[in-house]
Design an enzyme around this catalytic site. Sequence first.
Site, PDB file in Angstrom:
ATOM      1  CG  ASP A  10      -1.955   1.166   0.798  1.00  0.00           C
ATOM      2  OD1 ASP A  10      -3.069   0.702   1.513  1.00  0.00           O
ATOM      3  OD2 ASP A  10      -1.473   2.257   0.918  1.00  0.00           O
ATOM      4  CG  ASP A 105      -3.061   3.704  -2.096  1.00  0.00           C
ATOM      5  OD1 ASP A 105      -3.976   2.864  -1.991  1.00  0.00           O
ATOM      6  OD2 ASP A 105      -2.497   4.114  -1.239  1.00  0.00           O
ATOM      7  CD  GLU A 106      -5.897  -1.542  -0.088  1.00  0.00           C
ATOM      8  OE1 GLU A 106      -6.038  -0.610   0.046  1.00  0.00           O
ATOM      9  OE2 GLU A 106      -5.713  -2.484   0.851  1.00  0.00           O
TER      10      GLU A 106
HETATM   11  P1  TTP Z   1      -5.491   4.899   1.529  1.00  0.00           P
HETATM   12  O1  TTP Z   1      -4.344   3.833   1.260  1.00  0.00           O
HETATM   13  O2  TTP Z   1      -6.308   4.480   2.502  1.00  0.00           O
HETATM   14  O3  TTP Z   1      -4.572   6.194   2.445  1.00  0.00           O
HETATM   15  P2  TTP Z   1      -3.169   7.114   2.060  1.00  0.00           P
HETATM   16  O4  TTP Z   1      -2.610   6.246   0.922  1.00  0.00           O
HETATM   17  O5  TTP Z   1      -3.386   8.242   1.887  1.00  0.00           O
HETATM   18  O6  TTP Z   1      -2.490   6.970   3.144  1.00  0.00           O
HETATM   19  P3  TTP Z   1      -1.649   5.637   4.053  1.00  0.00           P
HETATM   20  O7  TTP Z   1      -1.952   4.332   3.003  1.00  0.00           O
HETATM   21  O8  TTP Z   1      -0.087   5.836   4.068  1.00  0.00           O
HETATM   22  O9  TTP Z   1      -2.242   5.431   5.236  1.00  0.00           O
HETATM   23  O10 TTP Z   1      -6.317   5.475   0.541  1.00  0.00           O
HETATM   24  C1  TTP Z   1      -5.498   5.838  -1.080  1.00  0.00           C
HETATM   25  C2  TTP Z   1      -5.956   7.048  -1.340  1.00  0.00           C
HETATM   26  O11 TTP Z   1      -7.313   7.063  -1.669  1.00  0.00           O
HETATM   27  C3  TTP Z   1      -5.710   8.359  -0.717  1.00  0.00           C
HETATM   28  O12 TTP Z   1      -4.408   8.878  -0.961  1.00  0.00           O
HETATM   29  C4  TTP Z   1      -6.593   9.375  -1.218  1.00  0.00           C
HETATM   30  C5  TTP Z   1      -7.790   8.443  -1.527  1.00  0.00           C
HETATM   31  N1  TTP Z   1      -8.899   8.342  -0.263  1.00  0.00           N
HETATM   32  C6  TTP Z   1      -9.805   9.187  -0.262  1.00  0.00           C
HETATM   33  O13 TTP Z   1     -10.192   9.872  -1.055  1.00  0.00           O
HETATM   34  N2  TTP Z   1     -10.835   9.183   0.859  1.00  0.00           N
HETATM   35  C7  TTP Z   1     -10.650   8.589   1.727  1.00  0.00           C
HETATM   36  O14 TTP Z   1     -11.584   8.245   2.743  1.00  0.00           O
HETATM   37  C8  TTP Z   1      -9.714   7.479   1.830  1.00  0.00           C
HETATM   38  C9  TTP Z   1      -9.283   6.634   3.013  1.00  0.00           C
HETATM   39  C10 TTP Z   1      -8.655   7.391   0.838  1.00  0.00           C
HETATM   40 MG    MG Z   2      -2.242   3.994   0.921  1.00  0.00          MG
END
Ligand code: TTP
Ligand code: MG
Length: 394
Positions: A10, A105-106
Amino acid sequence: MARRTIIHIDLDSFFVSVEQVLNPELQGKPVVVGGKPDRRGVVATASYEARAFGLHSGMPLVTAVRLCPEAIFIEGNFTRYREFSQRFMAILNEFSPFIEPMGLDEAYLDVTGFESIHGSIRQMADKMKQRIQNELGLYASVGIASCKVVAKVASELSKPDGLIEVAPGEERDFLSPLPVEKLPGVGKQTLKVIKGLGVHTIGGLSRMPAYALKSHLGTAGEMLHRFANGIDDRQVLPPGEAKSISRENTFGEDTRDRSFLEATLWTQSEKVGADLRKKGKQAKCVTLKLRYADFATITRSRTLNEGVDTDRAIFESGVDLLKRALAIEVQTVRLIGIGVSNLVEASRQTMLFAPSDRKLEELNKAIDSIRNRHGFDAIQTGRAIRLKDISFQP
Ligand code: TTP
Ligand code: MG
């Protein structure tokens, strides 16, 4: 099930990190993607510098600006994120063809047996992280474990720019001390129920009797109990691979004729079973769908302990669900359907089955091969005789 090795990867603060790559002035600063703070709206993501002030995804922007007035707020650009996402997935694809993207992103990767190529899975993961950093300028966090749920918890826990490997056999001990909300599948409502039971850690959840969780949370409770014990046999499913197989039919005239409904269900079960066997899969969940005269539509599912792929096994679960549904509903039925999901690789240990199961399997294979050559209607099996005047879509 044979031992597997699963990676969950991720990207860290994805949207914000892309903005920081494209505009290095933003690096090392509290940055929020989600929109201008003078507007209504929420934080999509916050940089780790901004998270230090308590900012997080989903927080109203007005709250974010109050907690961290010096933060830089950016509207964001989805096209850019999608392009970085595609490049990220392309890198992963070079490491394993068995990849299941989850959002932008995962992803999960099945890397069973890949240690021989890279020395160890950890070295493989380090190379992945390094390439993502060199080529995209982004940081990724990685979990390595024997199943999806443990790999996912491990990567979350390792953030940012981390890597946690959970050795086989250590799954329960790894999960046990963590707060129960770290377990995937535990949302706000579920968390309330679980805390109401006096359980605060994943270990606490794993020690609850499965039936107690089931009675409070339904089938989700059974799943969470397995997850809490580090048990998760969900496969890594590349996109395009069916996650479920189903058939349904709408009747010309609504009916409650039990033998007619069962005959329909039987024919549907045969088609679903044939598809399942063609894919070399077995199903651990059977779902019945009914639409009543007033168009109300219900589904009822049964989770099975063992994967099944015989027509009979699918049908029997379906009939049982049908009996229960009709026992509490007086209306006539417009539509009936049956589906299978939670697909797992068919075990090749047929010899271990009871002889009667083996016969059934062989019978199914023989019928499949005749139908493959001569069409579905070349053979009509017992229960379907009642349907001789009705034509089905294949
Ligand atoms: P995540 O992987 O949940 O979050 P992240 O990559 O920003 O942070 P980390 O993994 O380091 O904790 O989500 C990926 C992307 O999806 C995030 O950059 C923005 C988007 N997103 C939203 O638009 N709304 C949300 O509520 C979430 C959780 C994510
Ligand atoms: Mg992320």
